[in-house]
Scaffold this motif. Sequence first.
Motif: not given
Length: 228
Positions: A17-21, A78-85, A116-122
Amino acid sequence: MSNRPVEMIVFDWDGTLIDSSPCVVIAHHRTAETFGMAPHDQSKLETLLGQPSDIVSKVLTEDTGVNAKDYQTCFRDHYTQAATNIDLFPFTKPLLKKLIAQNIRCAIATNKPRAIAEKEIIRTGVTEFFTQIEYASESSAKPDPEMLIRIATNNHVKYENMLMIGDQTNDVDAAINLNMDSIILYDQNLPLWYARYTEKTVFATHTELENTLISNGILEPVQPATAR
């Protein structure tokens, strides 16, 4: 795929559902730099996408002298920092709206921890579409079927009336453990392991997902409005 009515679809999150790669790859490269490791092989990283981070950490730190748990902790930072967008695939919200409109319930079973995931989903605004969200930090990670069992039990749905949609072997194996059908999504090239799962699994690109659901009788096509 079995010709059975689908009452509920369980989605994986990352790569489905999200393009996290891209963010995952960036985080692994930054983690390697942090520990002074040799740069990761890009093709090797891509084959590991979607696997639990503890397993990936063990593979990537083998024979490096770096502790796998330390690597995993650093990678998550590092993922948390990279995944803000990080963002949804373009099809995600329109498809979820169509499924809900046709009374097909939706849930998420992700191998990511809730932190991690809950923040992205919200942040991406899709919480309202799901009756239940299961995180690996609170359950056994796929391919263990525990998350799917909890979703089925809480929503009073039989396994045979559920469909798993994901992008990795973990998603397929979790579904197979319950005799549940599945759809596996990929970007351009079929995964190298697809031949092992052709009996009960349909493979489709992300852009083909809606038509795949329609062609398998799961989603009814939306008729265009008649001009007056």
